[in-house]
Every structure is written in C-alpha cells, then in structure tokens.
Write an enzyme that holds these catalytic residues in place. Structure first.
Site, PDB file in Angstrom:
ATOM      1  CE1 TYR A   1      -3.672   2.564   0.953  1.00 18.32           C
ATOM      2  CE2 TYR A   1      -2.147   3.288   2.663  1.00 18.32           C
ATOM      3  CZ  TYR A   1      -3.300   3.486   1.911  1.00 18.32           C
ATOM      4  OH  TYR A   1      -4.066   4.612   2.129  1.00 18.32           O
TER       5      TYR A   1
ATOM      6  CE  LYS B   1      -3.496   5.559  -1.042  1.00 22.27           C
ATOM      7  NZ  LYS B   1      -4.596   6.254  -1.729  1.00 22.27           N
TER       8      LYS B   1
HETATM    9  N1  LIG Z   1      -8.761   5.664   6.279  1.00 19.83           N
HETATM   10  C1  LIG Z   1      -7.533   6.095   6.399  1.00 19.83           C
HETATM   11  O1  LIG Z   1      -6.974   6.111   7.512  1.00 19.83           O
HETATM   12  C2  LIG Z   1      -6.781   6.599   5.203  1.00 19.83           C
HETATM   13  C3  LIG Z   1      -5.506   7.135   5.438  1.00 19.83           C
HETATM   14  C4  LIG Z   1      -4.761   7.600   4.361  1.00 19.83           C
HETATM   15  C5  LIG Z   1      -5.305   7.560   3.094  1.00 19.83           C
HETATM   16  N2  LIG Z   1      -6.555   7.038   2.882  1.00 19.83           N
HETATM   17  C6  LIG Z   1      -7.049   6.999   1.506  1.00 19.83           C
HETATM   18  O2  LIG Z   1      -8.343   7.584   1.433  1.00 19.83           O
HETATM   19  C7  LIG Z   1      -9.084   6.970   0.369  1.00 19.83           C
HETATM   20  C8  LIG Z   1     -10.431   6.501   0.909  1.00 19.83           C
HETATM   21  O3  LIG Z   1     -10.178   5.516   1.903  1.00 19.83           O
HETATM   22  P1  LIG Z   1     -11.245   5.084   3.005  1.00 19.83           P
HETATM   23  O4  LIG Z   1     -10.535   5.097   4.307  1.00 19.83           O
HETATM   24  O5  LIG Z   1     -12.505   5.812   2.832  1.00 19.83           O
HETATM   25  O6  LIG Z   1     -11.420   3.545   2.586  1.00 19.83           O
HETATM   26  P2  LIG Z   1     -12.674   2.569   2.580  1.00 19.83           P
HETATM   27  O7  LIG Z   1     -13.657   2.950   3.618  1.00 19.83           O
HETATM   28  O8  LIG Z   1     -12.075   1.214   2.593  1.00 19.83           O
HETATM   29  O9  LIG Z   1     -13.327   2.872   1.138  1.00 19.83           O
HETATM   30  C9  LIG Z   1     -12.607   2.610  -0.021  1.00 19.83           C
HETATM   31  C10 LIG Z   1     -13.446   3.036  -1.192  1.00 19.83           C
HETATM   32  O10 LIG Z   1     -12.696   2.793  -2.387  1.00 19.83           O
HETATM   33  C11 LIG Z   1     -13.512   1.996  -3.249  1.00 19.83           C
HETATM   34  N3  LIG Z   1     -12.731   1.171  -4.174  1.00 19.83           N
HETATM   35  C12 LIG Z   1     -11.834   0.204  -3.906  1.00 19.83           C
HETATM   36  N4  LIG Z   1     -11.376  -0.346  -5.041  1.00 19.83           N
HETATM   37  C13 LIG Z   1     -12.011   0.294  -6.058  1.00 19.83           C
HETATM   38  C14 LIG Z   1     -11.987   0.187  -7.462  1.00 19.83           C
HETATM   39  N5  LIG Z   1     -11.213  -0.724  -8.105  1.00 19.83           N
HETATM   40  N6  LIG Z   1     -12.751   1.025  -8.196  1.00 19.83           N
HETATM   41  C15 LIG Z   1     -13.548   1.935  -7.579  1.00 19.83           C
HETATM   42  N7  LIG Z   1     -13.645   2.070  -6.263  1.00 19.83           N
HETATM   43  C16 LIG Z   1     -12.882   1.255  -5.508  1.00 19.83           C
HETATM   44  C17 LIG Z   1     -14.362   1.159  -2.308  1.00 19.83           C
HETATM   45  O11 LIG Z   1     -15.444   0.615  -3.010  1.00 19.83           O
HETATM   46  P3  LIG Z   1     -16.143  -0.803  -2.543  1.00 19.83           P
HETATM   47  O12 LIG Z   1     -17.124  -0.429  -1.474  1.00 19.83           O
HETATM   48  O13 LIG Z   1     -16.754  -1.326  -3.798  1.00 19.83           O
HETATM   49  O14 LIG Z   1     -15.046  -1.675  -2.026  1.00 19.83           O
HETATM   50  C18 LIG Z   1     -14.736   2.210  -1.297  1.00 19.83           C
HETATM   51  O15 LIG Z   1     -15.764   3.020  -1.779  1.00 19.83           O
HETATM   52  C19 LIG Z   1      -8.207   5.837  -0.153  1.00 19.83           C
HETATM   53  O16 LIG Z   1      -7.508   6.259  -1.307  1.00 19.83           O
HETATM   54  C20 LIG Z   1      -7.232   5.596   0.996  1.00 19.83           C
HETATM   55  O17 LIG Z   1      -6.027   5.015   0.546  1.00 19.83           O
HETATM   56  C21 LIG Z   1      -7.304   6.554   3.924  1.00 19.83           C
END
Ligand SMILES: NC(=O)c1ccc[n+]([C@@H]2O[C@H](COP(=O)([O-])OP(=O)(O)OC[C@H]3O[C@@H](n4cnc5c(N)ncnc54)[C@H](OP(=O)(O)O)[C@@H]3O)[C@@H](O)[C@H]2O)c1
Length: 237
Positions: A140, A144
C-alpha cells in the site's frame, strides 16, 4: 477554488471518506456530484447526486463514465485499497498499484479534457505513507508513494500551464473500514472531508486535512524534498 455551483466527481463514493466528501460537497453548494462506486447501491436522497458505476481498474467503465458527464470542475480520486502484506510476493504490490496508482492515472487521463475545458482541479487522495512507508502495509505504501510521485510530475508540473490545478492530500488515520484493525487515534470522515475542501478552497497544492497530517505540514512545506520538487519542476518547458 470554491465548491459552490461546481460539478464534482468522487471515486469510491459509497462509503468511508468518499461518502463524507459527497455530503460535504453538497453542504458547500455543489451543483452536481457524480458519485462513483464499484458495486452495489449508493444511498443519497439529494437530487444533485448522480451515481456512476466506476471501477477505476475497468477501462470501459471509465469511458462510459466520461460519456455520462457533460462538464466537470473537480475530480477527486479517492478510491483505494489497503491490504496487509509482508512483501513476500509481487501479487500484493500489483493489486495495490492497479487501484491506487494506475486506477488514479487512468481516471485522471480520461477526465482531463473536461477539466481543461473548465480550468478545473484534480485532487488525489494520498496518505502520510506516501512520504514514509508504514511497513505493516508496505505494498500500500509503495502504491501511495507512486501516486504521489505522479501527482508531482505528470500532473502538477506538466499541467501547470494548462489551467488545471493538482492537489495531493496527505491523509493521516481516518476512522473507516480501511484501518479497522489499527487501534490508534483516528479523525472522523466528516472532518477529513471538510479539511480536504478547505485545502482546495485555500489553493493548497499539498493538503493536510487532519490532526496527524497537520503535525508535519509545516516541516514538509519548508523541507528539502519540497524544495527539490520545485527545482525539478522548473525543467518543464
Ligand atoms: N482511512 C484512512 O486512515 C486513510 C488514510 C490515508 C489515506 N486514505 C485513503 O483515502 C481513500 C479513501 O479511503 P477510506 O478510508 O474511505 O477507505 P474505505 O472505507 O475502505 O473505502 C474505499 C473506497 O474505495 C472503493 N474502491 C476500492 N477499489 C475500487 C476500485 N477498483 N474502483 C472503484 N472504487 C474502488 C471502495 O469501493 P467498494 O465499497 O466497492 O469496495 C470504497 O468506496 C483511499 O484512497 C485511501 O487510501 C485513507
């Protein structure tokens, strides 16, 4: 850029930070929000929301999505996956790169003509692990870091003269499904979404939207890596 009356597209909008971004865009008066989701239903009663089927790894779905969107001011590449691994094989790296790096790249390339027409903005959801790897999720972290590097070169320096702004978001831990297993302080999705749009409205190219990320913002902005980024960007004709 101010979100009021703008058209916004958010990938991965069905849950987590993506869903909060949809609600925050609506709260700030967006004219239309295209909410991308890979599968299933998207629940939002607001008639300014248009659901889009959009798996960011699927080129034909990306093309269909482009055909459905007339105008676009802000593209938010939020979709992402995070899986624990130990770098014992290349599969996990490929899986992360295909969504978090190549998916982001393909969606951005596809919507670029619309964004050029509107002098729009592109927001990439990165992470603090783009700056330093978290070795419990090394694949991951690699994806990133690659996405951040792309944000700096292809997008930011190369698009600078074309009226499209590119913003990287260095998210710290946010309370979503993605990091359920981590017992650490986490910011809410609502506050992260507010921080992202606040950063866009202030014109920040590097956005630090939560307490953990804000702690390193000043050091990043005044550090050697940022100075090098500017120095190298000056080579673009
Ligand atoms: N949460 C954190 O602490 C954190 C920290 C740093 C960065 N981020 C970044 O923030 C962003 C959102 O993360 P989150 O925490 O909200 O994660 P999350 O709750 O796991 O949600 C991930 C989202 O991405 C979608 N997704 C995954 N693979 C996909 C694909 N091939 N095509 C289209 N959509 C896809 C998922 O859809 P499905 O429902 O279909 O799986 C879901 O809507 C990500 O880029 C993550 O890396 C998060």
């Amino acid at each position: 850029m101010n979100i009021a009356n703008k058209t916004v597209l958010i990938t991965g909008a069905n849950r987590g930070i993506g869903r909060a971004l949809v609600n925050e865009a609506l709260r700030r008066g967006a004219k239309r929000v295209y909410a991308g989701r890979r599968n299933g239903e998207l629940q939002n009663a607001d008639d300014r929301v248009t659901p889009l089927r959009l798996d960011v790894t699927n080129l034909s779905q990306i093309q269909r999505a482009v055909d459905e969107v007339d105008t676009l001011d802000v593209l938010i590449n939020n979709a992402g996956v995070a899986i624990y691994d130990d770098l014992s094989n290349s599969e996990a790296i490929e899986q992360h790169l295909s969504v978090n790096f190549l998916g982001m790249f393909k969606v951005t390339r596809a919507f670029l003509p619309l964004l050029q027409r509107s002098s729009g903005a592109i927001i990439h959801s990165l992470s603090l692990v783009a700056l330093a790897p978290l070795p419990v999720i090394p694949s991951y972290s690699i994806s990133k870091a690659a996405a951040f590097n792309m944000t700096q070169s292809l997008m930011r320096a190369l698009l600078a003269g074309q009226g499209v702004t590119v913003h990287g978001v260095f998210l710290g831990p946010i309370d979503t499904d993605m990091n359920r297993g981590f017992d650490i302080p986490k910011a809410s999705t609502e506050s992260a979404a507010r921080g992202i749009f606040d950063g866009l409205e202030k014109g920040e190219e590097d956005i630090f939207p939560d307490p953990a990320s804000q702690a390193i913002a000043e050091g990043w902005r005044t550090g050697a890596a940022k100075a090098l980024e500017r120095q190298f960007a000056a080579f673009v004709p």
